[in-house]
Write a protein that holds these residues in place. Structure first.
Motif, PDB file in Angstrom:
ATOM      1  N   MET A   1      10.229  10.389  -6.448  1.00 14.14           N
ATOM      2  CA  MET A   1      10.413  10.839  -7.833  1.00 14.14           C
ATOM      3  C   MET A   1      10.233  12.350  -7.942  1.00 14.14           C
ATOM      4  O   MET A   1      10.992  13.027  -8.640  1.00 14.14           O
ATOM      5  N   ARG A   2       9.255  12.893  -7.253  1.00 13.26           N
ATOM      6  CA  ARG A   2       9.045  14.341  -7.260  1.00 13.26           C
ATOM      7  C   ARG A   2      10.215  15.061  -6.599  1.00 13.26           C
ATOM      8  O   ARG A   2      10.645  16.116  -7.064  1.00 13.26           O
ATOM      9  N   LEU A   3      10.702  14.516  -5.512  1.00 13.80           N
ATOM     10  CA  LEU A   3      11.837  15.116  -4.809  1.00 13.80           C
ATOM     11  C   LEU A   3      13.050  15.198  -5.721  1.00 13.80           C
ATOM     12  O   LEU A   3      13.700  16.233  -5.811  1.00 13.80           O
ATOM     13  N   PHE A   4      13.342  14.108  -6.403  1.00 17.03           N
ATOM     14  CA  PHE A   4      14.520  14.093  -7.271  1.00 17.03           C
ATOM     15  C   PHE A   4      14.317  14.893  -8.543  1.00 17.03           C
ATOM     16  O   PHE A   4      15.285  15.441  -9.089  1.00 17.03           O
ATOM     17  N   SER A   5      13.093  14.991  -9.018  1.00 15.60           N
ATOM     18  CA  SER A   5      12.868  15.792 -10.224  1.00 15.60           C
ATOM     19  C   SER A   5      13.035  17.279  -9.907  1.00 15.60           C
ATOM     20  O   SER A   5      13.519  18.041 -10.728  1.00 15.60           O
ATOM     21  N   LYS A   6      12.687  17.707  -8.708  1.00 15.59           N
ATOM     22  CA  LYS A   6      12.889  19.099  -8.296  1.00 15.59           C
ATOM     23  C   LYS A   6      14.379  19.388  -8.105  1.00 15.59           C
ATOM     24  O   LYS A   6      14.847  20.480  -8.383  1.00 15.59           O
ATOM     25  N   GLU A   7      15.092  18.394  -7.617  1.00 11.70           N
ATOM     26  CA  GLU A   7      16.527  18.534  -7.363  1.00 11.70           C
ATOM     27  C   GLU A   7      17.304  18.743  -8.662  1.00 11.70           C
ATOM     28  O   GLU A   7      18.307  19.428  -8.695  1.00 11.70           O
ATOM     29  N   GLN A   8      16.850  18.142  -9.720  1.00 10.68           N
ATOM     30  CA  GLN A   8      17.577  18.197 -10.987  1.00 10.68           C
ATOM     31  C   GLN A   8      17.255  19.429 -11.809  1.00 10.68           C
ATOM     32  O   GLN A   8      17.862  19.647 -12.844  1.00 10.68           O
ATOM     33  N   LYS A   9      16.330  20.243 -11.389  1.00 15.47           N
ATOM     34  CA  LYS A   9      15.967  21.461 -12.128  1.00 15.47           C
ATOM     35  C   LYS A   9      16.888  22.601 -11.790  1.00 15.47           C
ATOM     36  O   LYS A   9      17.539  22.712 -10.863  1.00 15.47           O
TER      37      LYS A   9
ATOM     38  N   SER B   1       0.810  -1.221   0.000  1.00 16.32           N
ATOM     39  CA  SER B   1       0.000   0.000   0.000  1.00 16.32           C
ATOM     40  C   SER B   1       0.842   1.269   0.000  1.00 16.32           C
ATOM     41  O   SER B   1       0.486   2.251  -0.638  1.00 16.32           O
ATOM     42  N   ALA B   2       1.941   1.242   0.724  1.00 13.47           N
ATOM     43  CA  ALA B   2       2.739   2.454   0.901  1.00 13.47           C
ATOM     44  C   ALA B   2       3.748   2.699  -0.213  1.00 13.47           C
ATOM     45  O   ALA B   2       4.150   3.841  -0.439  1.00 13.47           O
ATOM     46  N   ALA B   3       4.177   1.667  -0.912  1.00 17.65           N
ATOM     47  CA  ALA B   3       5.232   1.828  -1.917  1.00 17.65           C
ATOM     48  C   ALA B   3       4.864   2.805  -3.038  1.00 17.65           C
ATOM     49  O   ALA B   3       5.679   3.671  -3.374  1.00 17.65           O
ATOM     50  N   PRO B   4       3.682   2.726  -3.641  1.00 17.83           N
ATOM     51  CA  PRO B   4       3.389   3.661  -4.739  1.00 17.83           C
ATOM     52  C   PRO B   4       3.420   5.141  -4.341  1.00 17.83           C
ATOM     53  O   PRO B   4       4.074   5.936  -5.022  1.00 17.83           O
ATOM     54  N   PRO B   5       2.774   5.546  -3.248  1.00 17.37           N
ATOM     55  CA  PRO B   5       2.871   6.974  -2.904  1.00 17.37           C
ATOM     56  C   PRO B   5       4.281   7.403  -2.479  1.00 17.37           C
ATOM     57  O   PRO B   5       4.707   8.522  -2.767  1.00 17.37           O
ATOM     58  N   ILE B   6       5.024   6.511  -1.833  1.00 14.38           N
ATOM     59  CA  ILE B   6       6.398   6.848  -1.450  1.00 14.38           C
ATOM     60  C   ILE B   6       7.267   6.974  -2.692  1.00 14.38           C
ATOM     61  O   ILE B   6       8.078   7.907  -2.803  1.00 14.38           O
ATOM     62  N   ARG B   7       7.096   6.075  -3.648  1.00 14.36           N
ATOM     63  CA  ARG B   7       7.844   6.141  -4.908  1.00 14.36           C
ATOM     64  C   ARG B   7       7.548   7.467  -5.619  1.00 14.36           C
ATOM     65  O   ARG B   7       8.447   8.128  -6.121  1.00 14.36           O
ATOM     66  N   LEU B   8       6.286   7.871  -5.642  1.00 12.81           N
ATOM     67  CA  LEU B   8       5.897   9.131  -6.268  1.00 12.81           C
ATOM     68  C   LEU B   8       6.544  10.323  -5.559  1.00 12.81           C
ATOM     69  O   LEU B   8       7.063  11.237  -6.217  1.00 12.81           O
ATOM     70  N   MET B   9       6.541  10.323  -4.237  1.00 13.44           N
ATOM     71  CA  MET B   9       7.167  11.409  -3.478  1.00 13.44           C
ATOM     72  C   MET B   9       8.659  11.492  -3.772  1.00 13.44           C
ATOM     73  O   MET B   9       9.202  12.579  -3.964  1.00 13.44           O
TER      74      MET B   9
END
Length: 73
Positions: A65-73, A55-63
């Motif tokens: 991914m968002r964290l790292f996508s912001k980091e790379q901008k 249950s927790a893996a999909p929302p954690i994976r999304l968080m």
């Protein structure tokens, strides 16, 4: 979905197996009943760990991914 289910089963098995051993050891030490207590703890922990991880893996994976996508901008 098959990969998520298989990964979750394997990961939750390993984590529950190792952590239930550790917590049983911390609480009881290496007593005569260690193996039985460990296996009981593991049998109780694995289903719960599977449900939580599944249950927790999909929302954690999304968080993440968002964290790292912001980091790379």
């Amino acid at each position: 979905m098959k990969i998520h289910l298989t990964f979750t089963a394997a990961f939750s098995f390993l984590m529950s197996f190792l952590l239930s051993a550790w917590v049983t050891y911390v609480n009881l030490g290496l007593t005569e009943t260690f193996m039985q207590s460990w296996m009981t703890a593991f049998a109780n922990a694995w289903p719960a760990a599977f449900v939580v991880a599944f249950s927790a893996a999909p929302p954690i994976r999304l968080m993440v991914m968002r964290l790292f996508s912001k980091e790379q901008k």
